[in-house]
Design an enzyme around this catalytic site. Structure first.
Site, PDB file in Angstrom:
ATOM      1  N   GLY A 107      -3.539   0.229 -14.424  1.00 48.09           N
ATOM      2  CA  GLY A 107      -2.655   0.405 -13.272  1.00 48.09           C
ATOM      3  C   GLY A 107      -2.731  -0.719 -12.266  1.00 48.09           C
ATOM      4  N   GLU A 108      -3.904  -0.986 -11.709  1.00 54.67           N
ATOM      5  CA  GLU A 108      -4.037  -1.964 -10.636  1.00 54.67           C
ATOM      6  C   GLU A 108      -4.373  -3.377 -11.098  1.00 54.67           C
ATOM      7  OE1 GLU A 108      -5.513   1.068 -10.510  1.00 54.67           O
ATOM      8  OE2 GLU A 108      -4.223   1.985  -9.008  1.00 54.67           O
ATOM      9  N   PRO A 109      -5.185  -3.592 -12.129  1.00 53.87           N
ATOM     10  CA  PRO A 109      -5.578  -4.961 -12.471  1.00 53.87           C
ATOM     11  C   PRO A 109      -4.422  -5.940 -12.704  1.00 53.87           C
ATOM     12  CG  PRO A 109      -7.023  -3.424 -13.575  1.00 53.87           C
ATOM     13  CD  PRO A 109      -5.934  -2.599 -12.936  1.00 53.87           C
TER      14      PRO A 109
END
Length: 152
Positions: A107-109
């Site tokens: 999701g965030e990386p």
């Protein structure tokens, strides 16, 4: 989680405008749970990261109030911002013993892949002006790029 992104950009050195022609991403997410959702997460994170590094220019007044608080004063990425040629490749699945069903973060990386467009634009400036003393001043808006291309 590991990954890499390679960007190709075209810079108009007279006007300071640019286009992201293509981006190629390799992302290690362990074992995918849903490939379509995972691809969307990588592409969405890339869009957010590219916007962060090229257009999301927050401005503050002398009293610390944010002046870029609405879409009329703050440019956010849209569908036309993304390159037409974008490829996302997932590494062969390798189970992650600590993640759900062997998965890793997705999701965030990918937000961090957007940093690559900043450095691709810097490389284009250096190709046009070898020896240009460039600062790490993000976002690389067209105005900042134009100044960097023609600064005396």
């Amino acid at each position: 989680m590991y990954g890499s992104a390679v960007f190709e950009v075209t810079v108009d050195c007279l006007r300071g405008t640019y286009a992201v022609d293509q981006v190629k991403i390799v992302h290690d997410l362990g074992r995918t749970i849903n490939p379509t959702v995972d691809r969307g997460q990588v592409e969405g994170g890339l869009a957010q990261g590219m916007g962060w590094m090229t257009m999301e220019d927050l401005q503050w007044d002398a009293d610390g109030r944010c002046l870029s608080h609405a879409l009329s004063t703050y440019k956010a990425p849209d569908v036309y911002f993304m390159p037409d040629d974008m490829a996302v490749q997932f590494l062969e699945p390798e189970d992650n013993p600590y993640g759900p069903l062997g998965a890793k973060a997705v999701g965030e990386p990918p937000l961090m892949y957007g940093i690559g467009v900043f450095f691709a634009l810097r490389n284009a400036i250096k190709a046009f002006r070898p020896g240009a003393g460039l600062t790490l001043d993000a976002p690389m808006t067209p105005e900042r790029l134009l100044l960097a291309l023609h600064r005396g």
